[in-house]
Design a protein around this motif. Structure first.
Motif, PDB file in Angstrom:
ATOM      1  N   ASN A  76      19.242  21.926  33.393  1.00  0.00           N
ATOM      2  CA  ASN A  76      20.461  21.831  32.576  1.00  0.00           C
ATOM      3  C   ASN A  76      20.302  20.999  31.307  1.00  0.00           C
ATOM      4  N   ASP A  77      19.338  20.111  31.292  1.00  0.00           N
ATOM      5  CA  ASP A  77      19.215  19.187  30.162  1.00  0.00           C
ATOM      6  C   ASP A  77      18.052  19.517  29.221  1.00  0.00           C
ATOM      7  N   GLY A  91      10.726  20.727  29.303  1.00  0.00           N
ATOM      8  CA  GLY A  91      11.442  20.750  30.572  1.00  0.00           C
ATOM      9  C   GLY A  91      11.572  22.187  31.027  1.00  0.00           C
ATOM     10  N   CYS A  92      11.120  22.473  32.238  1.00  0.00           N
ATOM     11  CA  CYS A  92      11.017  23.863  32.701  1.00  0.00           C
ATOM     12  C   CYS A  92      12.275  24.266  33.466  1.00  0.00           C
ATOM     13  N   MET A 102      20.159   9.868  34.501  1.00  0.00           N
ATOM     14  CA  MET A 102      19.851  11.062  35.286  1.00  0.00           C
ATOM     15  C   MET A 102      19.425  12.178  34.329  1.00  0.00           C
ATOM     16  N   TRP A 103      18.562  13.047  34.758  1.00  0.00           N
ATOM     17  CA  TRP A 103      18.086  14.138  33.896  1.00  0.00           C
ATOM     18  C   TRP A 103      17.641  15.295  34.775  1.00  0.00           C
ATOM     19  N   GLY A 122      10.902  17.270  26.230  1.00  0.00           N
ATOM     20  CA  GLY A 122      11.672  16.938  27.423  1.00  0.00           C
ATOM     21  C   GLY A 122      11.438  15.533  27.923  1.00  0.00           C
ATOM     22  N   CYS A 123      11.325  14.566  27.041  1.00  0.00           N
ATOM     23  CA  CYS A 123      11.119  13.191  27.472  1.00  0.00           C
ATOM     24  C   CYS A 123      11.933  12.257  26.584  1.00  0.00           C
ATOM     25  N   ILE A 124      12.732  11.434  27.199  1.00  0.00           N
ATOM     26  CA  ILE A 124      13.502  10.426  26.471  1.00  0.00           C
ATOM     27  C   ILE A 124      12.703   9.131  26.512  1.00  0.00           C
ATOM     28  N   GLY A 125      12.214   8.716  25.380  1.00  0.00           N
ATOM     29  CA  GLY A 125      11.394   7.507  25.326  1.00  0.00           C
ATOM     30  C   GLY A 125      10.420   7.598  24.170  1.00  0.00           C
TER      31      GLY A 125
END
Length: 555
Positions: free
Chosen positions: A26-27, A199-200, A21-22, A54-57
């Motif tokens: 908050n993250d 991530g905004c 989850m993201w 803002g990207c996991i990967g």
């Protein structure tokens, strides 16, 4: 998009998410300073676009390999988080034009889509009103206008680009980005911090986690299962889809979820992998693959870049360069109706200015300060690199004096460019992986040569000097490896003939009537325009069709 549309239509939806989850509020790291981190925000294998991206990967995910045919290149970027790659993109939201749906009729290469621009236009319009996009109404050929919010004004360096282009007759338009310049649908207007990629926190730019999923969850019809790596689509004795089996990425246990209808939106290549891994006696070549086109006609945008040095911007005075996290202008393909040495076209994206420097800013200064005969009003000896006080002064003087042009072009769909299951390799979940076999053709290479020549002409018209020599034929004119632009499309193509396409015009599998695809897999061609806006417009159209067919009990 599919989850929101179906949930709002009263359909109960289970969404499998391969990552965690993201939440961008908050993250994300929107307001973090680079110097707050000992790494200064530097990129890593896990975060190739910077520590605070803002990207996991990325292109390489531990335990999730992919392979390539000998002598070929393909880089596959994947996101492992809620919202997927909508957390990682430039928000460039260009509609495909009428010609883009009928290229074979125009130049004989590739295929026409089974739908036209007019079929998709109302969905583009509704998407504009739902998500929000800024731009200007230009009535430019094959670049349809949308329902635009006001565009931000060009920055200083963008005005310089526009002036140079005007001198040589190349058009420049306002960018079309899905970032709010006015408050809309309960979301605040952008406050121009310029950190869209992190991530905004104000939800002013688009990601599915900020725009689509909250209202879907509010209906009470959506269940999200995180850390669920899909293994295969299950089928019954008649060959219809009955659900999806998945591996919990924490416990490595396998589970199943049953469904009346299955919609795959895993990103084009992941969807192809899932279908090819879903073999049964009724579908021995993989699900929805009696045509043997699943995995084929793989495309990505062409990519290349040129940087210019502009002496008139040396020691530039501080000025207001506020704006969104992307350029306020772009250069559309302006030779649509002209004869060129290659088929299809490209557009140019620009970068520059005096934004917050990140880790690695002005890397390669040795290629720039050798061109400075004067620094801070003093004559200085030429020579690349340096150290100490002079190097610090050079950084300050050069900051903002370089501008980049990036070409993004169309790749023609060819059957031989494909991904398939590698029979010898599985990932850490035991799922067979993809092997890619993709090559550029002479068409794409000649296109990139044209870009390099034109970008250099623009830089000279702006009063600058290109940095470095132009790549030659031996280097394929500097074209990036396929997959590098992260626009892969086309591996579950749509069409009217079940012998040559996997899906019909509603993105419904020819072979399995309760199976649909809602990512970029259905694309028949990949215009030079960024694909996200068309993915979402198609997904809206497909999911509304599913909801209607469910209400009629046809599914």
């Amino acid at each position: 998009m599919a989850a929101r549309t179906l949930c709002e239509a009263g359909v109960r939806v289970v969404m499998l998410e391969a990552g965690a989850m993201w939440d961008p509020v908050n993250d994300g790291h929107m307001f973090d300073w680079n110097y707050d981190s000992p790494r200064r925000g530097a990129s890593s294998k896990e975060r190739p676009f910077g520590e605070f991206d803002g990207c996991i990967g990325g292109w390489d995910i531990e335990g999730e390999p992919y392979t390539r045919a000998d002598g070929t290149e393909w880089d596959w970027f994947r996101a492992r988080m809620l919202g997927g790659r909508t957390n990682h993109w430039g928000r460039i939201s260009l509609r495909f034009g009428p010609d883009d749906f009928r290229r074979k009729s125009i130049d004989g290469e590739g295929d026409d889509w089974p739908i036209t621009y007019k079929d998709l236009e109302p969905y583009y319009d509704r998407l504009d009103r739902l998500v929000g996009i800024f731009g200007s109404r230009d009535n430019f050929y094959n670049a349809p206008d949308g329902v635009f919010l006001p565009p931000p004004k060009p920055r200083c360096y963008e005005l310089l680009v526009r002036q140079g282009c005007e001198r040589i007759g190349i058009p420049v338009l306002a960018s079309r980005l899905s970032i709010l310049t006015k408050s809309m649908n309960g979301r605040a207007a952008c406050h121009y911090c310029g950190q869209c990629g992190r991530g905004c926190a104000t939800n002013s730019n688009f990601s599915s986690t900020s725009v689509f999923l909250p209202p879907a969850l509010e209906t009470g019809n959506l269940t999200i299962v995180p850390n669920a790596m899909a293994r295969e689509v299950m089928t019954d004795a008649e060959g219809r889809a009955t659900g999806v089996s998945y591996v919990d990425t924490i416990s490595f246990q396998e589970y199943q979820v049953n469904a009346r209808v299955v919609i795959l939106a895993a990103s084009a290549c992941e969807t192809a992998r899932l279908l090819l891994n879903s073999k049964s006696s009724r579908h021995p070549n993989g699900l929805a693959n009696s045509s043997d086109v699943v995995g084929r006609y793989l495309m990505d945008s062409t990519g290349a870049g040129v940087t210019g040095f502009f002496p008139q911007l040396l020691d530039h005075v501080p000025h207001n360069g506020d704006g969104v996290g992307g350029a306020h202008i772009y250069i559309p393909w302006w030779l649509e109706r002209e004869r060129t040495a290659f088929l299809r076209g490209y557009h140019m994206e620009v970068w520059g200015g005096r934004g917050m420097p990140g880790y690695g800013a002005l890397n390669g200064v040795q290629h720039l300060n050798g061109q400075m005969a004067v620094a801070n009003g003093k004559a200085r000896s030429k020579g690349g690199g340096g150290f100490g006080l002079q190097l610090k002064e050079d950084y300050r003087s050069l900051y903002g004096a370089v501008i980049g042009l990036e070409g993004r072009g169309e790749m023609i769909a060819r059957r031989e460019n494909h991904c398939a299951i590698d029979p010898d390799v599985v990932d850490k979940y035991g799922i067979p992986v993809l092997r890619f076999d993709v090559r550029w053709s002479d068409q794409e290479i000649r296109q990139v040569k044209h870009f390099h020549e034109t970008a250099r002409e623009i830089i000279h018209a702006m009063g600058g000097t290109p940095v470095g020599d132009m790549p030659g034929a031996a280097e394929n004119y500097g074209i990036l490896a396929p997959g590098r632009i992260i626009h892969e499309v086309g591996v579950t193509r749509m069409g009217t003939d079940a012998k040559t396409s996997a899906l019909n015009a509603d993105c419904q599998a020819h072979d399995v009537d309760n199976l649909f695809v809602a990512d970029a897999g259905p694309f028949v061609s990949q215009p030079h325009k960024n694909p996200t806006w068309t993915i979402m417009a198609l997904a809206m159209r497909t999911s509304e069709f599913v909801a209607e067919e469910l209400s009629r009990r046809n599914l």
